[in-house]
Design an enzyme around this catalytic site. Structure first.
Site, PDB file in Angstrom:
ATOM      1  N   CYS B  86       0.843  -1.202   0.000  1.00  0.00           N
ATOM      2  CA  CYS B  86       0.000   0.000   0.000  1.00  0.00           C
ATOM      3  C   CYS B  86       0.881   1.256   0.000  1.00  0.00           C
ATOM      4  O   CYS B  86       1.528   1.545  -0.991  1.00  0.00           O
ATOM      5  CB  CYS B  86      -0.964  -0.052   1.186  1.00  0.00           C
ATOM      6  N   HIS B 203      -3.600  -5.632   0.910  1.00  0.00           N
ATOM      7  CA  HIS B 203      -2.947  -5.898   2.192  1.00  0.00           C
ATOM      8  C   HIS B 203      -2.961  -7.382   2.537  1.00  0.00           C
ATOM      9  O   HIS B 203      -3.906  -7.843   3.186  1.00  0.00           O
ATOM     10  CB  HIS B 203      -3.681  -5.140   3.307  1.00  0.00           C
ATOM     11  N   GLU B 205      -1.287  -8.801   4.827  1.00  0.00           N
ATOM     12  CA  GLU B 205      -1.188  -8.974   6.285  1.00  0.00           C
ATOM     13  C   GLU B 205      -2.541  -8.827   6.978  1.00  0.00           C
ATOM     14  O   GLU B 205      -2.689  -9.189   8.136  1.00  0.00           O
ATOM     15  CB  GLU B 205      -0.165  -7.982   6.864  1.00  0.00           C
TER      16      GLU B 205
END
Lengths: 80, 229
Positions: B86, B203, B205
């Site tokens: 990002c 993302h 994660e």
């Protein structure tokens, strides 16, 4: 010495914010605006008094940080 | 696999990615503050998501000039794997580790939702946990994710297999309805030429634990651990 730097998106790079401003102007009744390009305006107060040296320095600033030359053009004007 | 996470003022996914890395590797990554120019010797450097320096001037522009990024660029050039997520992707393009730029989303709105992606190239340490053409879903949360590069650069990216992930429709088609931010060639994730650097807007994660409700990001982390351990 003062330098004014104008940073705008390159021609050919879509400027959705400029387009939205254009639509807003139209809806406010401002006819005859064919195109809107928006950008940034940066004022620099420089210690340098020699304009050629100042231009070289501001060029380097634009290349390194003030503009992203992948998508943006810049114009440097000296005032005063 | 030893990892380091770079922390800028305004980073906000640094701890998320730290937890995800800890779960994948079994130990905590080093957290490196942006003013530090001594980076520990690691196998993976993560430039996390967030709003480094408040997105002043351009997203990622200030962070790209910070002392630690000079070291990150040097390490990347010597082959250390670098992952930018990002804002991290924006920083990597501003630091010229990846070609092109990330511009304001075509729809001008901040986007916060889960998107459909297709794995375009599974031949890298980052994507070895996936199969080519696999469809996955990952969350995005960004205002400036609209990938732009000039025609020559786009041709070079495509010719060299540098697209890692593309935005697609739920059935895997590339069209405007599957492209949330107007990205050129629907680019969601991009490698450098050596595929040792990856930047992506989604993302992984945030989709790495059953509690997240989605584990499609986990193979990215697990693949890295397998490749770099």
């Amino acid at each position: 010495m003062k330098a004014n730097v104008h940073v705008t998106l390159k021609r050919g790079v879509l400027d959705p914010q400029g387009k939205a401003i254009g639509h807003a102007l139209q809806s406010l009744g401002f006819d005859g605006v064919d195109d809107v390009r928006q950008g940034k305006f940066i004022e620099l107060e420089l210690a340098e008094t020699d304009q050629d040296a100042a231009r070289a320095a501001v060029e380097a600033m634009c290349q390194k940080l003030l503009a992203n030359t992948v998508i943006e053009d810049y114009r440097i004007d000296f005032v005063g | 696999m030893k990892a380091a996470v770079i922390v800028f003022p305004g980073s906000n996914c640094d701890r998320d990615v730290s937890v995800a890395l800890e779960h994948a590797t079994g130990h905590k990554p080093a957290m490196v503050w942006h003013r530090d120019s001594d980076l520990p010797q690691v196998d993976l450097i993560v430039v996390p998501g967030g709003f480094s320096y408040g997105d002043y001037l351009r997203s990622g522009a200030m962070a790209a000039q910070s002392p630690v990024m000079r070291e990150v660029v040097a390490r990347a050039k010597s082959g250390t794997r670098v992952l930018g997520i990002c804002n991290g992707f924006q920083i990597l393009t501003e630091a010229k580790l990846l070609p092109g730029a990330l511009m304001r989303n075509a729809g001008l709105k901040f986007l916060c939702r889960t998107v459909d992606l297709r794995v375009e190239n599974a031949d890298s340490a980052f994507t070895a946990g996936y199969a080519k053409d696999q469809l996955i879903r990952l969350p995005v949360a960004h205002h400036d994710g609209n990938y732009f590069a000039d025609a020559d650069t786009l041709a070079r990216i495509e010719d060299n297999g540098m697209v890692a992930f593309r935005y697609v429709t739920p059935d895997g088609a590339i069209d405007a309805s599957g492209n949330p931010n107007g990205s050129a060639n629907a680019v969601a994730g991009l490698f450098n030429e050596g595929r040792t650097v990856l930047g992506l807007m989604p993302h992984p994660e945030r989709a790495a634990e059953p509690l997240h409700g989605n584990t499609d990001g986990k193979p990215l982390l697990d693949g890295l651990v397998e490749a770099l351990s």
